[in-house]
Design an enzyme around this catalytic site. Structure first.
Site: not given
Lengths: 484, 402
Positions: B88, B215, B342, B346
């Site tokens: 990431c 998530c 969030k 992402h």
């Protein structure tokens, strides 16, 4: 003296309530109600004959010097590999000496006694001093018939040797006869069974008396000299009837464990035999006979040493460690007998690099890690460079076994996203008390059974089955211990 | 003696696509979309770009290998292009490549691109690797998912600080509710709906104790930056431009996984990288000096413990700060100003640059409804991998010379 030095047993924790089979399939096969009493043992989705064999063998080897074992015979009709020695996997998982003679005994329900008789021959010959025999079976049956009810899953193990014998070998008698009560072709998933009445009358009722009489005559004994008589037979009435005809009283006949376990295939005669050993007193004579295209009968006499054998799970302990399963569908799913939607996520590649598996076999199968000679830090998997940030020594580690080291849970989760046969997939970090930690799958538990700080034991379990290539992958998992 | 990166490189242009389930486009089109905004913002010609970096992670379900997808999508003509991948942190790694190249004097103007197309897999969540996640890993590591690996922080944190499970779960709900509120203000965000703490608490569990709203979104998107030297920026007529104050990276040595010291409740790497970043940027008291943050809130618990690893909340103090609203838009150090992973989404390789993009907008006063009052320093943070084995990148940006 030649005989049994130790024993071990393993019955999976899960027990399918037989009425759940009737509840789901009784509409189709009402007759199965006749044998729907009690419960049958069932493998968790990550258990099979190999994992049960390892568990029973570990139980058997508790307190024994396993490096002295010089042969390992694995007896089963449901081994995962047709050509890759299954006993070799068990031997590696147990970290036996590499100079051990390993062999798979298979293709008949009587192979456990054949394995024991062969082991005793090797001991008599003097070439071998300590032979480990393990029997395990996880037999599948088509749903909604008697066999699904009759069968259970389980494993049993005997260590045979010449020192500290707990039951002396007195004699054996064998019959090989191609009586085909059932068979399973080499490419078939299920047994093909002939009529039960014929199996009962021409099979059990004739072969068992013949082999028992043969052994008694050979040893110059009568049924009255025998303390316990062990033979598997899932026809409850014939089980008693055959013994009675032979001249055994009901007290002499060891229970076939139908109500609490079911018949554990090739392992069953040994599982029943061990249940008798667990209750036996010095001097008792125990006769065990198997059944499968003939029979082997073996006679042992218990010695004073049995009192010195360290405590173990055995069959009794395994049976007591139980968890009821009320869902027949879960049983079918765990055995891959029904197809469920697993989602595209489950299509991830599952190839095993055999080169990697070979290089790391001590870790992957034997759960061997390292201990740094410089700083004493234990670590698993072993690395060329010590993990201790204040050490970092290179090539400084000696191999060390982790499987029997006590451990606690450091972190955990129960994951609903991860592909699992039994969601949620519970995993986390396990920390060994003597140093070292590992991220591990947990098994035989629910979310409510896990907590930070809770004790776990490590168990050899199946990780995956690569359907495309027919490969079964194994590793070690953490099993939370039951509350004291 | 290394002198750090502070004020050696200027960001003169940035672009970022709308994040989301971009069924309409692939990675190639996303890169063009971000780049068009970026090059217009920079006011230079494409031919002025001398080298470029591409950050992308899941190349197998995405662009494929090499930096060719970047050079070909943007028709960059025979210049140096490099693909970087570091979980990431890939987007920030791409920036790091471009920034270091400029700082070294090897190039005058460089491009950093981050992109990820995740919605071509056919299922939710990040792609599952199976045996392609490493020939040895596959044979023993649990079948981890991202939520499952990060969720373990919660069990460990609660045990270490003796926080009742319900209290932690409530604080995590506040973390997510705040990001939803911010995301609702952002037209480029993937998820633009405010949700209540009650809704969050009632959501189905994904990986215990994390529920659906704990998530982040799995999104498609791209973001990019054009960087140059402060001198060239001035020569181009840029006034009041943004410069890099710190760029730090820290990776696990395996200690977390193998050595019995770490308690599983936080990130050793973030703790180290943030300390180094503050040193590089000359920040003495981050709680007072950092104006705003975009941290790696892949999961609410990740953001929660990161507040302590960034040394903004004291150890064991994140719960109080979260419940006090310290990280809300009107709080002491607003966090996830643009909605965060969030709600902004992402797309892995794009995330690091998307965070910088929000800091850049805020510093230039171009953040519209989310605009903070007079921000000085913005911090971005990526955490790639798993709590027990990870890559942490941190960037600090601010106005040049301030």
């Amino acid at each position: 003296m030649i005989g049994i030095v130790s024993y071990g047993g393993y019955i999976p924790k899960l027990r399918l309530q037989r009425m759940s089979i009737f509840a789901s399939m009784g509409w189709f096969a009402p007759a199965v109600m006749a044998v729907a009493q009690g419960e049958r043992s069932m493998c968790n989705w990550d258990e099979d004959s190999l994992t049960m064999a390892v568990a029973a063998a570990r139980d058997c080897l508790a307190g024994m010097d396993k490096k002295k074992v010089d042969a390992l015979y694995l007896c089963s009709t449901t081994l995962p590999f047709a050509d890759r020695q299954n006993s070799g996997i068990v031997s590696t998982a147990l970290n036996l000496n590499e100079n051990v003679l390993t062999a798979d005994f298979t293709a008949s329900q009587k192979v456990a006694t054949t394995g024991v008789a062969t082991a005793l021959d090797a001991l008599k010959g003097g070439e071998k001093k300590s032979v480990l025999v393990v029997a395990a079976d996880k037999r599948d049956a088509k749903t909604a018939y008697f066999y699904e009810m009759w069968f259970g899953d389980g494993a049993a193990s005997l260590l045979l040797g010449t020192e500290n014998v707990i039951a002396e070998f007195l004699g054996s008698y064998s019959i090989s006869r191609d009586f085909v009560d059932h068979y399973r072709g080499s490419m078939s998933k299920y047994d093909y069974n002939w009529e039960e009445r014929w199996v009962r009358d021409e099979g059990y009722s004739k072969i068992i008396p013949e082999v028992v009489n043969g052994l008694l005559k050979k040893c110059n004994l009568t049924p009255k000299d025998i303390s316990k008589f062990v033979f598997p037979c899932f026809f409850k009435r014939e089980h008693r009837g055959i013994a009675k005809t032979l001249g055994f009283s009901p007290e002499q006949v060891v229970d076939n464990m139908h109500e609490v376990c079911g018949e554990t295939g090739a392992a069953h005669c040994l599982a029943m035999f061990i249940s008798a050993l667990e209750e036996a007193n010095p001097g008792d004579k125990i006769l065990v006979a198997s059944f499968g295209q003939g029979s082997d009968a073996l006679l042992f006499q218990v010695t004073d040493n049995i009192k010195k054998l360290p405590a173990r799970m055995g069959i009794k302990g395994s049976l007591a460690n139980r968890k009821e399963v009320d869902s027949h569908q879960k049983f079918l799913k765990f055995r891959d007998l029904i197809q469920t939607e697993m989602g595209i996520r489950a299509e991830a590649p599952t190839q095993t690099a055999l080169t990697t598996l070979y290089r790391k076999r001590d870790f992957l199968l034997g759960f061997i890690g390292g201990e740094c000679r410089k700083c004493g830090t234990r670590q698993i998997p072993m690395h060329d460079i010590c993990v201790n940030p204040d050490c970092g020594s290179v090539y400084s580690q000696d191999p060390v076994e982790f499987a029997d080291t006590s451990a606690i849970i450091k972190t955990f989760t129960a994951d609903m996203l991860s592909v699992s046969v039994d969601p949620p997939n519970i995993y986390g970090m396990v920390q060994f008390e003597t140093g070292g930690r590992i991220l591990a799958d947990f098994s035989d538990c629910e979310l409510s059974d896990v907590n930070v700080g809770k004790k776990v034991k490590m168990a050899f379990r199946k990780r995956y089955y690569d359907k495309e290539r027919g490969f079964h992958g194994y590793f070690w998992k953490a099993i939370p211990e039951a509350e004291a | 003696m290394a002198t750090g990166i502070k004020d050696k490189v200027a960001i003169i242009g940035m672009g970022c696509t709308r994040f989301g389930e971009r069924w309409d486009v692939g990675a190639e089109e996303l890169m063009v979309e971000a780049f068009q905004e970026c090059i217009e913002d920079a006011g230079i010609d494409k031919k002025d770009i001398q080298a470029a970096w591409l950050g992308t992670c899941m190349d197998e379900v995405n662009v494929g290998k090499s930096a060719l997808p970047l050079s070909m999508s943007l028709r960059l003509d025979k210049i140096a292009c490099t693909r970087v991948e570091n979980f990431c942190a890939s987007g920030t790694e791409s920036l790091r490549g471009a920034v270091y190249a400029v700082a070294s004097g090897a190039y005058d103007i460089c491009l950093a691109m981050g992109v990820e197309k995740l919605k071509d897999t056919g299922y939710g969540g990040l792609p599952a690797g199976g045996s392609s996640s490493g020939s040895l890993n596959w044979l023993w590591l649990p079948a981890l998912t991202a939520p499952g690996s990060f969720a373990q922080l919660a069990s460990a944190y609660a045990a270490k600080y003796k926080v009742p499970d319900d209290d932690l779960k409530l604080a995590l709900a506040h973390v997510s509710a705040k990001s939803h509120a911010n995301g609702a203000l952002n037209p480029k965000a993937h998820l633009r709906k405010a949700v209540t703490v009650e809704q969050i608490l009632a959501a189905p569990i994904i990986a215990h104790p994390l529920g659906l709203f704990d998530c982040c979104g799995v999104s498609d998107g791209a973001a990019c930056a054009i960087v140059t030297t402060p001198k060239i920026a001035k020569d181009l007529g840029k006034k009041d431009f943004v410069s890099i104050k710190a760029l730090q990276l820290a990776l696990s040595s395996g200690e977390e996984m193998g050595f019995n010291a770490w308690d599983g409740d936080h990130f050793l790497t973030t703790s180290k990288a943030s300390t180094e970043a503050y040193k590089e940027a000359g920040v003495k008291d981050p709680r007072k000096e950092i104006s705003m943050m975009e941290v790696h809130d892949c999961f609410s618990i990740t953001e929660f413990v990161t507040m302590e690893d960034l040394h903004i909340s004291p150890r064991g103090g994140a719960l109080k700060d979260v419940m006090d609203g310290f990280y809300n838009l009107d709080g002491g150090v607003p966090c996830q100003v643009d909605g965060g992973l969030k709600c902004f989404g992402h797309p892995i390789g794009a995330s690091g640059l998307r965070m910088i993009y929000e800091m850049y907008l805020q510093l230039h006063g171009r953040a519209d409804k989310r605009q903070l009052k007079d921000p000085k320093l913005g911090l971005t943070h990526n955490l790639g991998g798993f709590p027990f084995m990870n890559v942490c990148s941190i960037a600090i940006v601010g106005k040049y010379g301030v």
